[in-house]
Design a protein around this motif. Sequence first.
Motif, PDB file in Angstrom:
ATOM      1  N   LYS A  52       0.830  -1.198   0.000  1.00 48.70           N
ATOM      2  CA  LYS A  52       0.000   0.000   0.000  1.00 48.70           C
ATOM      3  C   LYS A  52       0.871   1.257   0.000  1.00 48.70           C
ATOM      4  O   LYS A  52       2.021   1.244   0.438  1.00 48.70           O
ATOM      5  CB  LYS A  52      -0.896   0.039   1.249  1.00 48.70           C
ATOM      6  N   PHE A  53       0.267   2.366  -0.504  1.00 52.22           N
ATOM      7  CA  PHE A  53       0.862   3.679  -0.288  1.00 52.22           C
ATOM      8  C   PHE A  53       0.728   4.016   1.193  1.00 52.22           C
ATOM      9  O   PHE A  53      -0.279   3.693   1.827  1.00 52.22           O
ATOM     10  CB  PHE A  53       0.148   4.757  -1.118  1.00 52.22           C
ATOM     11  N   VAL A  54       1.730   4.718   1.761  1.00 55.46           N
ATOM     12  CA  VAL A  54       1.704   5.058   3.181  1.00 55.46           C
ATOM     13  C   VAL A  54       1.950   6.554   3.351  1.00 55.46           C
ATOM     14  O   VAL A  54       2.940   7.103   2.823  1.00 55.46           O
ATOM     15  CB  VAL A  54       2.764   4.258   3.975  1.00 55.46           C
ATOM     16  N   VAL A  55       1.046   7.207   4.084  1.00 60.22           N
ATOM     17  CA  VAL A  55       1.221   8.598   4.517  1.00 60.22           C
ATOM     18  C   VAL A  55       1.472   8.536   6.012  1.00 60.22           C
ATOM     19  O   VAL A  55       0.572   8.169   6.786  1.00 60.22           O
ATOM     20  CB  VAL A  55      -0.009   9.455   4.198  1.00 60.22           C
ATOM     21  N   LEU A  56       2.690   8.889   6.451  1.00 61.31           N
ATOM     22  CA  LEU A  56       3.090   8.690   7.841  1.00 61.31           C
ATOM     23  C   LEU A  56       3.352  10.034   8.519  1.00 61.31           C
ATOM     24  O   LEU A  56       4.186  10.823   8.059  1.00 61.31           O
ATOM     25  CB  LEU A  56       4.344   7.810   7.907  1.00 61.31           C
ATOM     26  N   ASP A  57       2.597  10.274   9.607  1.00 57.55           N
ATOM     27  CA  ASP A  57       2.730  11.507  10.389  1.00 57.55           C
ATOM     28  C   ASP A  57       3.645  11.233  11.587  1.00 57.55           C
ATOM     29  O   ASP A  57       3.319  10.418  12.453  1.00 57.55           O
ATOM     30  CB  ASP A  57       1.346  11.956  10.866  1.00 57.55           C
ATOM     31  N   PHE A  58       4.782  11.953  11.650  1.00 53.35           N
ATOM     32  CA  PHE A  58       5.707  11.855  12.773  1.00 53.35           C
ATOM     33  C   PHE A  58       5.331  12.972  13.751  1.00 53.35           C
ATOM     34  O   PHE A  58       5.384  14.161  13.391  1.00 53.35           O
ATOM     35  CB  PHE A  58       7.150  12.020  12.294  1.00 53.35           C
ATOM     36  N   PHE A  59       4.939  12.604  14.977  1.00 49.36           N
ATOM     37  CA  PHE A  59       4.462  13.597  15.942  1.00 49.36           C
ATOM     38  C   PHE A  59       5.042  13.308  17.324  1.00 49.36           C
ATOM     39  O   PHE A  59       5.637  12.244  17.570  1.00 49.36           O
ATOM     40  CB  PHE A  59       2.938  13.585  16.005  1.00 49.36           C
ATOM     41  N   ILE A  89      -3.201   5.681   5.911  1.00 47.01           N
ATOM     42  CA  ILE A  89      -2.955   6.918   6.668  1.00 47.01           C
ATOM     43  C   ILE A  89      -2.512   6.492   8.061  1.00 47.01           C
ATOM     44  O   ILE A  89      -3.274   5.863   8.807  1.00 47.01           O
ATOM     45  CB  ILE A  89      -4.215   7.794   6.737  1.00 47.01           C
ATOM     46  N   ALA A  90      -1.274   6.832   8.435  1.00 49.78           N
ATOM     47  CA  ALA A  90      -0.685   6.322   9.670  1.00 49.78           C
ATOM     48  C   ALA A  90      -0.011   7.430  10.460  1.00 49.78           C
ATOM     49  O   ALA A  90       0.155   8.576   9.989  1.00 49.78           O
ATOM     50  CB  ALA A  90       0.326   5.225   9.344  1.00 49.78           C
ATOM     51  N   LYS A  91       0.374   7.089  11.700  1.00 45.57           N
ATOM     52  CA  LYS A  91       1.068   8.022  12.584  1.00 45.57           C
ATOM     53  C   LYS A  91       2.088   7.246  13.408  1.00 45.57           C
ATOM     54  O   LYS A  91       1.946   6.041  13.632  1.00 45.57           O
ATOM     55  CB  LYS A  91       0.069   8.715  13.517  1.00 45.57           C
ATOM     56  N   ILE A  92       3.130   7.967  13.881  1.00 44.75           N
ATOM     57  CA  ILE A  92       4.144   7.353  14.740  1.00 44.75           C
ATOM     58  C   ILE A  92       4.574   8.367  15.789  1.00 44.75           C
ATOM     59  O   ILE A  92       4.839   9.546  15.468  1.00 44.75           O
ATOM     60  CB  ILE A  92       5.354   6.855  13.920  1.00 44.75           C
ATOM     61  N   ASN A  93       4.595   7.943  17.043  1.00 47.03           N
ATOM     62  CA  ASN A  93       4.954   8.806  18.163  1.00 47.03           C
ATOM     63  C   ASN A  93       6.469   8.728  18.385  1.00 47.03           C
ATOM     64  O   ASN A  93       6.992   7.716  18.852  1.00 47.03           O
ATOM     65  CB  ASN A  93       4.208   8.350  19.418  1.00 47.03           C
ATOM     66  N   CYS A  94       7.135   9.825  18.064  1.00 48.36           N
ATOM     67  CA  CYS A  94       8.600   9.830  18.165  1.00 48.36           C
ATOM     68  C   CYS A  94       9.086  10.046  19.594  1.00 48.36           C
ATOM     69  O   CYS A  94      10.313  10.063  19.835  1.00 48.36           O
ATOM     70  CB  CYS A  94       9.177  10.917  17.260  1.00 48.36           C
ATOM     71  N   ASP A  95       8.186  10.256  20.549  1.00 48.90           N
ATOM     72  CA  ASP A  95       8.579  10.371  21.946  1.00 48.90           C
ATOM     73  C   ASP A  95       8.780   9.007  22.598  1.00 48.90           C
ATOM     74  O   ASP A  95       9.436   8.930  23.642  1.00 48.90           O
ATOM     75  CB  ASP A  95       7.516  11.146  22.736  1.00 48.90           C
TER      76      ASP A  95
END
Length: 308
Positions: A52-59, A89-95
Motif C-alpha cells: 500500500k501507499f503510506v502517509v506517515l505523520d511523525f508527531f 494513513i498512519a502516525k508514529i509517536n517519536c517520543d
Amino acid sequence: MRCIYKLIHFSIDIKNMIIFLLIHLAYCDWYHNAKAVSVTGSNYDSLVGADKFVVLDFFTPWCIYCQQMLGEYNRVYDYYQENRPDILIAKINCDEQQNQVVCRSLGVGSFPTILFFNPESKQPISQFQNYRRYDLFVNWIDQLAKKSQQQIEKEEQLKAEKLRLQELAKIEEEERRRQFEMQEQLKQDMDKQIDSHKFEIKSYEDQFKELQSTIDQLQSKVAQLNTQLGLLRKKPKININQVLVFGIFGFLIGVTLTSQNIIATDISKQIICLLIQNQFIVIFQLMANNMITIIYQKIVLQSQVFYI
C-alpha cells in the motif's frame, strides 16, 4: 535600573512559559483520539514498504501543531478509508523509546513531519510542505498516489466481481425465501390433509362403532334364537309315520267293528300288508278308491234293516 527591568521582564516570560507548558501537559494525551493507524518500531517493517501507499505523520504529544492538525488528519483518514483503501494513513509517536530509531533513521527532527511512501519502498518520496488543511492534504496525496491503468482495471474488475457477488447473494436470498415459502405452503397443505384424514378416520370410527353395536345386537338375537331352538329340540318329536299308522289302524278297526262287508275285510287285509311294506301312498289310494263303495254298501244294508 535597566538590569532590574530586564530581570523582571525575563521572570515574567519564564512564568508565562511555565503556565503554557502546564496547560499543554494537561492535554498531552490528545493523540489517543487520532484515527490514523499506529506505527511502531515493531510493526514498521510490516506496514511501510508493503503493498500500500503510506502517509506517515511523525508527531510528539507535546507538539502543539500536531495537536492542532488532529481534526484535519482524521478527516483525511476517513476519506481514504472509504475511497482509496490502497492508501494507508498512519502516525508514529517519536517520543516513545521504541520508535526513536525509526524517526532518527529517516532524519526527522521537527514535528509534525509528514512523509509519503510508495508500495514496496521504505524510503519516502515526498514530504508535505504546505498548510495543514484537509483539502491540501488530499491534493498532495492524490498527485503522489496516482493509479496505474493496471490498478484501475483491477479495481474495476474487483467492483464488477463485487456487484456480481451481490447479485448472486440476492438471487440466493430470493431462492432461499422462495424455498421457505414453498416449504411453508407444503406444510400447510400437509396439515390440511392430516386434518381431513383425521376427520375421515373419526367418521370411520363412528361408523365402525355403529356397526359393532348392530353386530352385538344381532349376536344377542342369534343367541336368543339358539336358546329357543335348543328348547324346541328338547321337546318330544312327532313321528308322521307313526301317526299315519295309528290312524290307519283306527280306520281298520272301525270298519271291522261296524261292518260285516267282505270288501271291507279284504281292504283291511290289503292295508295291513301295505303297512308292513311302508307303502303309505298306495294305502291312501286304495282307501280313496274303496271308501265310496263301502259307504254305499253300509247305507244299503241299514236301509234293508229299516224296512224289515
